[in-house]
Scaffold this active site. Sequence first.
Site, PDB file in Angstrom:
ATOM      1  N   LYS A   4       1.210   4.414  -2.980  1.00 13.76           N
ATOM      2  CA  LYS A   4       0.661   5.727  -2.743  1.00 13.76           C
ATOM      3  C   LYS A   4       2.047   6.593  -3.079  1.00 13.76           C
ATOM      4  O   LYS A   4       1.823   7.627  -3.558  1.00 13.76           O
ATOM      5  CB  LYS A   4       0.165   5.650  -1.518  1.00 13.76           C
ATOM      6  CG  LYS A   4      -0.863   5.120  -1.154  1.00 13.76           C
ATOM      7  CD  LYS A   4      -2.248   5.380  -2.072  1.00 13.76           C
ATOM      8  CE  LYS A   4      -3.493   4.847  -1.715  1.00 13.76           C
ATOM      9  NZ  LYS A   4      -4.637   5.387  -2.776  1.00 13.76           N
ATOM     10  N   TYR A  50       0.919  -1.337   0.002  1.00 16.63           N
ATOM     11  CA  TYR A  50      -0.099  -0.124  -0.129  1.00 16.63           C
ATOM     12  C   TYR A  50       0.892   1.377  -0.125  1.00 16.63           C
ATOM     13  O   TYR A  50       0.480   2.176  -0.904  1.00 16.63           O
ATOM     14  CB  TYR A  50      -0.963  -0.023   1.219  1.00 16.63           C
ATOM     15  CG  TYR A  50      -1.949   1.288   1.350  1.00 16.63           C
ATOM     16  CD1 TYR A  50      -3.275   1.113   0.510  1.00 16.63           C
ATOM     17  CD2 TYR A  50      -1.902   2.102   2.006  1.00 16.63           C
ATOM     18  CE1 TYR A  50      -3.879   2.035   0.447  1.00 16.63           C
ATOM     19  CE2 TYR A  50      -2.617   3.255   2.346  1.00 16.63           C
ATOM     20  CZ  TYR A  50      -3.674   3.025   1.463  1.00 16.63           C
ATOM     21  OH  TYR A  50      -4.694   4.432   1.366  1.00 16.63           O
TER      22      TYR A  50
END
Length: 252
Positions: free
Chosen positions: A161, A157
């Site tokens: 990002k 994750y």
Amino acid sequence: MMNSTGAVDRRNEFSGKRVLITGAGKGIGRAAALLLAARGASVVALSRSADDLRSLEREIGCETHAVDLADAAAARRAALAAQPIDLLVNNAGIARLQPFLDVDVEAFDETMAVNVRAAMIVAQACARGMIERGTGGAIVNVSSISAHIGFALHAAYCASKAALDALTRVMAVELGTYGIRTNAVNPTVTLTPMAEKAWSDPDKAAQMLSRIPLNRFVQPDEVAQTIAYLLGDESRMINGASLAVDGGFLAR
Ligand code: NAP
């Protein structure tokens, strides 16, 4: 536009604009869809669960496209079917939590496919149309403070990002010459139904809250308002920014 009392009337702020929102079925995407529709935009909602899209369509009368954005070809087809688009919100995202030593290729690839690759594919389709029509436009990528911070269990994750912020900067540089602005919003924990479950343990929540100077989590509508700001004319010279919506988390 200011009314006679001096208050800003935003009901027609996005009149005549078609805004595509990915992951509009739930959470931040849905809050953005409701807010932008209330400000006059024609919302085009692209998400996975058909039930969510049907209920959103009943609520705001939007156009809908059901698609799994992890599938690159399907993402491209859906993005093309949604054209013409004036404003884009790349919001769909997933988080599959695994300790770093156990991160598997399938989870890593799926996270990158949804959180980064789909954002690129959908933006390519939208930006090509904006360039052909010569209209300019604005794009907001929904990133996270995880682009800047290493959170345990969030390897894929956080990497996705950080990549999305990097993509935002390249898009700002290349598309800016066509009058298309691209920015990111980077929220901290935002109380969508999914996050409410993940942060319902008071000890876990207290630890996170102690890092947020304003001492509370973010509401989906607060992210939606920041998205609207970055899509709108008031931010007309902001391009390539990653704007934290984090109560000061990153300032520590
Ligand atoms: P959410 O409540 O889980 O909603 C995500 C939406 O995206 C859902 O409608 C979901 O549809 C859709 N989506 C997910 N994978 C998809 C796929 N493969 N194809 C099409 N649609 C897909 O999430 P959220 O909390 O609102 O998060 C929205 C964005 O904000 C994400 O990019 C997330 O990383 C970011 N963010 C969230 C927080 C937070 O604390 N909530 C903090 C920082 C950043 P289905 O439900 O049908 O799968």
